[in-house]
Design a protein around this motif. Structure first.
Motif, PDB file in Angstrom:
ATOM      1  N   ALA A  14      13.551  28.265 -11.398  1.00 51.04           N
ATOM      2  CA  ALA A  14      14.375  28.977 -12.406  1.00 51.04           C
ATOM      3  C   ALA A  14      13.135  29.590 -12.845  1.00 51.04           C
ATOM      4  O   ALA A  14      11.720  29.272 -12.439  1.00 51.04           O
ATOM      5  CB  ALA A  14      15.071  28.308 -13.591  1.00 51.04           C
ATOM      6  N   PRO A  15      14.178  31.075 -13.627  1.00 51.24           N
ATOM      7  CA  PRO A  15      12.380  31.709 -13.657  1.00 51.24           C
ATOM      8  C   PRO A  15      12.010  31.376 -15.359  1.00 51.24           C
ATOM      9  O   PRO A  15      12.787  30.643 -16.203  1.00 51.24           O
ATOM     10  CB  PRO A  15      13.032  33.430 -14.678  1.00 51.24           C
ATOM     11  CG  PRO A  15      14.319  32.686 -13.637  1.00 51.24           C
ATOM     12  CD  PRO A  15      14.781  31.985 -13.239  1.00 51.24           C
ATOM     13  N   GLN A  19      14.483  27.752 -20.179  1.00 52.59           N
ATOM     14  CA  GLN A  19      15.388  26.118 -20.754  1.00 52.59           C
ATOM     15  C   GLN A  19      16.779  26.399 -21.009  1.00 52.59           C
ATOM     16  O   GLN A  19      17.928  25.153 -21.451  1.00 52.59           O
ATOM     17  CB  GLN A  19      14.485  25.915 -21.824  1.00 52.59           C
ATOM     18  CG  GLN A  19      13.208  25.071 -20.413  1.00 52.59           C
ATOM     19  CD  GLN A  19      11.843  25.803 -20.178  1.00 52.59           C
ATOM     20  OE1 GLN A  19      12.305  26.875 -20.801  1.00 52.59           O
ATOM     21  NE2 GLN A  19      10.634  25.555 -19.903  1.00 52.59           N
ATOM     22  N   SER A  20      17.007  26.734 -22.284  1.00 48.08           N
ATOM     23  CA  SER A  20      17.930  27.054 -22.818  1.00 48.08           C
ATOM     24  C   SER A  20      19.616  27.612 -22.075  1.00 48.08           C
ATOM     25  O   SER A  20      20.588  27.188 -22.129  1.00 48.08           O
ATOM     26  CB  SER A  20      18.176  28.280 -24.522  1.00 48.08           C
ATOM     27  OG  SER A  20      17.993  29.869 -23.995  1.00 48.08           O
ATOM     28  N   GLN A  21      19.065  29.002 -20.712  1.00 43.89           N
ATOM     29  CA  GLN A  21      20.614  28.221 -19.904  1.00 43.89           C
ATOM     30  C   GLN A  21      20.472  27.363 -19.390  1.00 43.89           C
ATOM     31  O   GLN A  21      21.732  27.011 -19.135  1.00 43.89           O
ATOM     32  CB  GLN A  21      20.154  30.191 -19.185  1.00 43.89           C
ATOM     33  CG  GLN A  21      19.355  31.402 -19.996  1.00 43.89           C
ATOM     34  CD  GLN A  21      19.268  32.319 -18.826  1.00 43.89           C
ATOM     35  OE1 GLN A  21      18.639  32.148 -18.208  1.00 43.89           O
ATOM     36  NE2 GLN A  21      19.865  33.108 -19.001  1.00 43.89           N
ATOM     37  N   ALA A  22      19.798  26.788 -18.882  1.00 38.86           N
ATOM     38  CA  ALA A  22      19.826  25.612 -18.197  1.00 38.86           C
ATOM     39  C   ALA A  22      21.027  24.680 -19.215  1.00 38.86           C
ATOM     40  O   ALA A  22      21.325  24.308 -18.216  1.00 38.86           O
ATOM     41  CB  ALA A  22      18.713  24.539 -17.739  1.00 38.86           C
ATOM     42  N   ARG A  23      20.217  24.786 -20.578  1.00 36.42           N
ATOM     43  CA  ARG A  23      21.123  23.459 -21.530  1.00 36.42           C
ATOM     44  C   ARG A  23      22.688  23.977 -21.552  1.00 36.42           C
ATOM     45  O   ARG A  23      23.322  23.017 -21.431  1.00 36.42           O
ATOM     46  CB  ARG A  23      20.206  23.427 -22.644  1.00 36.42           C
ATOM     47  CG  ARG A  23      18.982  22.430 -22.512  1.00 36.42           C
ATOM     48  CD  ARG A  23      18.056  21.791 -23.924  1.00 36.42           C
ATOM     49  NE  ARG A  23      16.437  21.481 -23.294  1.00 36.42           N
ATOM     50  CZ  ARG A  23      15.932  22.071 -23.882  1.00 36.42           C
ATOM     51  NH1 ARG A  23      15.521  22.997 -23.648  1.00 36.42           N
ATOM     52  NH2 ARG A  23      14.973  21.117 -23.038  1.00 36.42           N
ATOM     53  N   HIS A  58      16.541  18.354 -10.800  1.00 34.33           N
ATOM     54  CA  HIS A  58      15.824  18.724 -11.804  1.00 34.33           C
ATOM     55  C   HIS A  58      15.535  20.263 -11.468  1.00 34.33           C
ATOM     56  O   HIS A  58      15.885  20.745 -10.338  1.00 34.33           O
ATOM     57  CB  HIS A  58      13.604  18.221 -11.442  1.00 34.33           C
ATOM     58  CG  HIS A  58      13.488  16.943 -11.207  1.00 34.33           C
ATOM     59  ND1 HIS A  58      13.108  16.272 -10.591  1.00 34.33           N
ATOM     60  CD2 HIS A  58      14.451  15.787 -12.060  1.00 34.33           C
ATOM     61  CE1 HIS A  58      12.709  14.672 -10.619  1.00 34.33           C
ATOM     62  NE2 HIS A  58      14.847  14.653 -11.211  1.00 34.33           N
ATOM     63  N   ILE A  59      15.369  20.732 -12.474  1.00 32.31           N
ATOM     64  CA  ILE A  59      14.894  22.335 -12.552  1.00 32.31           C
ATOM     65  C   ILE A  59      12.957  22.803 -12.937  1.00 32.31           C
ATOM     66  O   ILE A  59      12.527  22.139 -13.912  1.00 32.31           O
ATOM     67  CB  ILE A  59      15.435  22.754 -13.690  1.00 32.31           C
ATOM     68  CG1 ILE A  59      16.690  22.804 -13.344  1.00 32.31           C
ATOM     69  CG2 ILE A  59      15.500  24.608 -13.890  1.00 32.31           C
ATOM     70  CD1 ILE A  59      18.161  23.490 -14.041  1.00 32.31           C
ATOM     71  N   ALA A  60      12.932  23.585 -11.945  1.00 30.48           N
ATOM     72  CA  ALA A  60      11.092  23.902 -12.476  1.00 30.48           C
ATOM     73  C   ALA A  60      11.151  25.385 -13.031  1.00 30.48           C
ATOM     74  O   ALA A  60      11.472  26.256 -11.680  1.00 30.48           O
ATOM     75  CB  ALA A  60      10.456  23.371 -11.035  1.00 30.48           C
ATOM     76  N   VAL A  61       9.849  26.063 -13.138  1.00 31.84           N
ATOM     77  CA  VAL A  61       9.777  27.124 -13.472  1.00 31.84           C
ATOM     78  C   VAL A  61       9.321  27.575 -11.616  1.00 31.84           C
ATOM     79  O   VAL A  61       8.128  26.828 -11.156  1.00 31.84           O
ATOM     80  CB  VAL A  61       8.536  27.195 -14.266  1.00 31.84           C
ATOM     81  CG1 VAL A  61       8.173  28.661 -14.574  1.00 31.84           C
ATOM     82  CG2 VAL A  61       9.664  27.207 -15.596  1.00 31.84           C
ATOM     83  N   CYS A  62       9.645  28.731 -11.172  1.00 37.67           N
ATOM     84  CA  CYS A  62       8.460  28.997 -10.396  1.00 37.67           C
ATOM     85  C   CYS A  62       8.442  30.316 -10.225  1.00 37.67           C
ATOM     86  O   CYS A  62       9.783  31.142 -10.631  1.00 37.67           O
ATOM     87  CB  CYS A  62       9.023  29.027  -8.876  1.00 37.67           C
ATOM     88  SG  CYS A  62       9.245  29.706  -7.486  1.00 37.67           S
ATOM     89  N   GLU A  63       7.510  31.005 -10.499  1.00 39.18           N
ATOM     90  CA  GLU A  63       6.418  32.855 -11.025  1.00 39.18           C
ATOM     91  C   GLU A  63       6.393  32.664  -9.388  1.00 39.18           C
ATOM     92  O   GLU A  63       4.912  32.485  -9.140  1.00 39.18           O
ATOM     93  CB  GLU A  63       5.900  33.213 -11.553  1.00 39.18           C
ATOM     94  CG  GLU A  63       7.459  32.722 -12.954  1.00 39.18           C
ATOM     95  CD  GLU A  63       7.927  33.832 -13.408  1.00 39.18           C
ATOM     96  OE1 GLU A  63       7.958  34.587 -12.439  1.00 39.18           O
ATOM     97  OE2 GLU A  63       8.649  33.069 -14.195  1.00 39.18           O
ATOM     98  N   PRO A  64       6.365  33.919  -8.565  1.00 38.84           N
ATOM     99  CA  PRO A  64       7.361  35.072  -8.993  1.00 38.84           C
ATOM    100  C   PRO A  64       9.221  33.471  -8.067  1.00 38.84           C
ATOM    101  O   PRO A  64       9.115  32.827  -7.582  1.00 38.84           O
ATOM    102  CB  PRO A  64       7.462  36.375  -8.191  1.00 38.84           C
ATOM    103  CG  PRO A  64       6.365  35.992  -7.049  1.00 38.84           C
ATOM    104  CD  PRO A  64       6.048  34.277  -7.603  1.00 38.84           C
ATOM    105  N   PHE A  65       9.374  34.444  -9.308  1.00 38.49           N
ATOM    106  CA  PHE A  65      11.634  33.520  -8.944  1.00 38.49           C
ATOM    107  C   PHE A  65      12.183  34.344  -7.684  1.00 38.49           C
ATOM    108  O   PHE A  65      11.920  35.171  -7.879  1.00 38.49           O
ATOM    109  CB  PHE A  65      11.907  33.816 -10.116  1.00 38.49           C
ATOM    110  CG  PHE A  65      13.493  32.960  -9.511  1.00 38.49           C
ATOM    111  CD1 PHE A  65      13.514  31.713  -9.238  1.00 38.49           C
ATOM    112  CD2 PHE A  65      14.828  33.838 -10.218  1.00 38.49           C
ATOM    113  CE1 PHE A  65      14.731  31.248  -9.144  1.00 38.49           C
ATOM    114  CE2 PHE A  65      15.594  33.488 -10.447  1.00 38.49           C
ATOM    115  CZ  PHE A  65      16.137  31.857  -9.858  1.00 38.49           C
TER     116      PHE A  65
END
Length: 122
Positions: A14-15, A19-23, A58-65
């Motif tokens: 995810a970008p 977190q709020s959108q994921a929740r 699991h959700i992890a930050v990835c940049e660039p997404f």
């Protein structure tokens, strides 16, 4: 005896700031409980959600997404019609698919465009 004993978890990307959108999506809409995880995961921006069978998403930050389409998680449900009704209630586009009939399934996207498959298994 086989070398591997099962599937434990899957990580989707995810970008930054997701977190709020994921929740809202995974926690509220899909009703997955958020799991405690090691502090190092929190420091990196990750979230974990649990499934009833003990497996995890699991959700992890990835940049660039870039959202995933072909590589995607397939989640199980016992009542696809209930999932489709809930998706309509939450304004989530869900596309039923009959390609593998009589298997019932639908595809939808998380808030960042990652493809998710929902398969009905009684």
């Amino acid at each position: 005896m086989t070398l591997l004993s099962g599937f434990d978890h899957m990580t989707i990307q995810a970008p930054h700031g997701y977190q709020s959108q994921a929740r809202a999506f995974f926690g509220t809409f899909l009703e997955l409980p958020e799991l405690a995880h090691p502090p190092v995961v929190t420091e990196r921006g990750g979230l974990w959600f649990g499934l009833l069978d003990g497996r995890q998403l699991h959700i992890a930050v990835c940049e660039p997404f870039a959202p995933l389409d072909i590589g995607h998680p397939a989640l199980r449900c016992t009542d696809l019609d209930a999932v489709l009704a809930r998706a309509a209630e939450y304004g989530v586009v869900a596309m039923p698919d009959t390609l593998l009939s009589p298997l019932r399934r639908a595809f939808l996207s998380d808030p960042w465009g990652n493809r998710l498959e929902i398969i009905e298994r009684p």
